[in-house]
Design an enzyme around this catalytic site. Structure first.
Site, PDB file in Angstrom:
ATOM      1  CE  LYS A  13      -3.143   2.558   3.056  1.00  8.18           C
ATOM      2  NZ  LYS A  13      -3.797   2.552   4.381  1.00  8.18           N
ATOM      3  CE  LYS A  64      -6.323   8.906   8.008  1.00  8.76           C
ATOM      4  NZ  LYS A  64      -6.815   7.755   8.787  1.00  8.76           N
ATOM      5  CG  ASP A 107      -2.003   5.341   5.167  1.00  3.13           C
ATOM      6  OD1 ASP A 107      -1.935   4.293   5.841  1.00  3.13           O
ATOM      7  OD2 ASP A 107      -3.042   5.716   4.605  1.00  3.13           O
ATOM      8  CG  ASP A 145      -9.755   7.519   6.915  1.00  2.00           C
ATOM      9  OD1 ASP A 145      -8.714   7.592   6.236  1.00  2.00           O
ATOM     10  OD2 ASP A 145      -9.754   7.555   8.159  1.00  2.00           O
ATOM     11  NE  ARG A 171     -10.667  -1.151   3.837  1.00  2.00           N
ATOM     12  CZ  ARG A 171     -11.191  -1.345   5.047  1.00  2.00           C
ATOM     13  NH1 ARG A 171     -12.349  -1.980   5.179  1.00  2.00           N
ATOM     14  NH2 ARG A 171     -10.571  -0.912   6.118  1.00  2.00           N
TER      15      ARG A 171
END
Length: 473
Positions: free
Chosen positions: A231, A243, A254, A313, A317
């Site tokens: 990712k 967020k 991230d 958010d 995936r």
């Protein structure tokens, strides 16, 4: 940085201070052989041979004779991690020699403990140096240090200097070093090449989304194919489901999954393992603009499944879905993905224990065995199939979030499973990729998790031809 880590391990200069490594049992045996004044000195200094303890032992002339160092376990790399910055500056040499496993642990722990991210500031204090321990395997240690150091460096780089383009450059640089190819599909070409979910997540940013595709072969075309998917969300605002400030603060990490697969790939290629390697990184920035994807949008995916956006958010995936589908275009012998995917995994296991999901019990058992051997902790969570019902959507094939607050890490893994090629041995890691505070060998900031365990398994499979079906854990 990585070069500094390796620089802390040196060839013998001939005047190194002896470093005696002791655990509680060996300390007791060693003290029994010493004179009373030595035992008194050690006791007066409160030395108990615990990790982080050390005691300077003078010689008969009042000079430093040797340094006593405590470890919880001779094979525990973190027992050596505090030494480079806690010992007085100088060069040290382990005497008497350790066994091979302990020597490797000492060298690796020392190097990892020397890590400092110094891209934007000067490091005032150099760490202490260690002579390469007798019986250690320097080549293996150097590979691991290089891969872990690369992973840490990429995660620690702030998002203004580590966007999708810079992540692409890191992959291209790694490919160039090892003679690999690197193809990139970016911006609207993602739509033309049928990567619609990656495009949808990244289109709001002024920094174009892309799919990075690195290929390398250390064997012939019949060699096993290992695919690593990471990712690469270079910064995550949460999108329109924004967020809060505290939740956004360290979202430069991230892209930790992408950092992990590049670090792992560097170790594999450096070792020239007899396999074929493919690395897929969907690199995006999840931003807010008039072009941002919205809650309740229905997105197309490369596999053809439609996904209703329950929350913007839960974007990681979505980009992984297209990358995992692409992995299925050929027969894959081992498929791994790494992702900083869910807060639910952290609630369940905390920040330091990666959650592992696997669709092959023999493979999972083997990986847990390597994790124990390498002292690289992971914890298996179940792909509990009844929970797939939680991903239902009334207007699309599935939703990107589950109904209700429970089992968030499991349902995220089940979402990814929809896009994994059938019968492909697959492991998904839900990682934190970050140290919240300083610990021996693990400074605050980006961290490599499960990397040593996964490499150990891949190396064993490549060199012995073991498969999930014939593994005897």
């Amino acid at each position: 940085m990585t070069n500094h880590m390796l620089a802390s391990l040196v060839e013998s200069p001939g005047n190194a201070t002896p470093l005696r490594i002791l655990d509680a049992d060996s300390l007791e045996r060693w003290l029994a052989t010493q004179e009373d004044h030595v035992r008194s000195w050690v006791a007066a200094n409160g030395f108990s041979a615990k990790s982080g303890n050390f005691c300077a032992l003078p010689d008969g002339k009042g000079y430093l004779g040797e340094m006593l160092v405590g470890v919880d376990d001779f094979d525990d790399i973190w027992s050596y991690g505090s030494l480079p910055y806690s010992l007085p500056p100088g060069t040290y040499e382990i005497q008497p020699a350790l066994g091979s496993a302990s020597a490797n642990a000492a060298a690796l722990g020392w190097a990892l403990g020397s890590y400092t991210y110094s891209q934007y500031r000067k490091v005032d204090r150099l760490s202490a140096s260690l002579v390469w321990p007798l019986n250690c395997d320097p080549v293996t240690v150097q590979r691991l240090v290089g891969g872990i150091g690369l992973t840490r460096d990429l995660i620690n780089t702030p998002a203004n200097d580590m966007g999708p383009a810079e992540l692409e450059q890191a992959a291209r640089s790694l490919a160039g070093t090892h003679g690999a190819s690197c193809q990139v599909t970016s911006a609207d070409s993602l739509l033309e090449e049928n990567y619609p979910a990656i495009h949808a997540v990244g289109r709001a940013s002024t920094r174009a989304p892309r799919l990075i595709d690195l290929r390398w072969s250390g064997g012939d075309e019949s060699a096993p194919l290992v695919v690593l998917v990471g990712k690469g969300v270079c910064f995550d605002t949460g999108g329109l489901d924004l967020k809060p400030a505290d939740g956004m603060k360290i979202m430069k990490k991230d892209m930790g999954g992408a950092a992990h697969v590049l670090g792992l790939a560097s170790i594999i290629m450096e070792a020239e393992l007899p396999l074929r390697l493919r690395v897929l990184i969907p690199a995006v920035e999840n931003s807010v603009s008039g072009d941002a994807f919205r809650p309740m949008d229905v997105l197309q995916t490369r596999k053809g499944l439609t996904v209703e956006v329950g929350n913007t958010d839960a974007e990681g995936r979505l980009v992984l879905a297209d990358a995992l589908s692409e992995a299925g275009n050929e027969t894959v012998d081992l498929l791994f993905d790494f992702a900083t995917l869910t807060g639910a995994a952290r609630v369940a296991l905390g920040p330091d224990l990666p959650a592992m999901f696997c669709n092959d019990d023999a493979l999972a058992t083997a990986l847990l065995r390597h994790a124990e051997t390498q002292r690289d902790s992971i914890w298996r969570l179940p792909l509990h199939q009844p929970y797939k019902q939680k991903l239902k959507s009334k207007i699309a094939d599935l939703s990107n979030i589950s109904e209700g607050p429970f089992a968030g890490s499991i349902t995220a893994a089940l979402f990814l499973e929809y896009f994994v090629p059938p019968k492909t041995p697959w492991v998904h890691f839900d990682i934190y990729a970050w140290n919240q505070s300083d610990r021996p060998g693990r400074p605050t900031g980006g961290e490599a998790m499960a990397l040593r365990a996964v490499y150990s398994l891949i190396e064993e499979r490549a060199l012995t031809g073991r498969t999930p079906s014939n593994d005897s854990a």
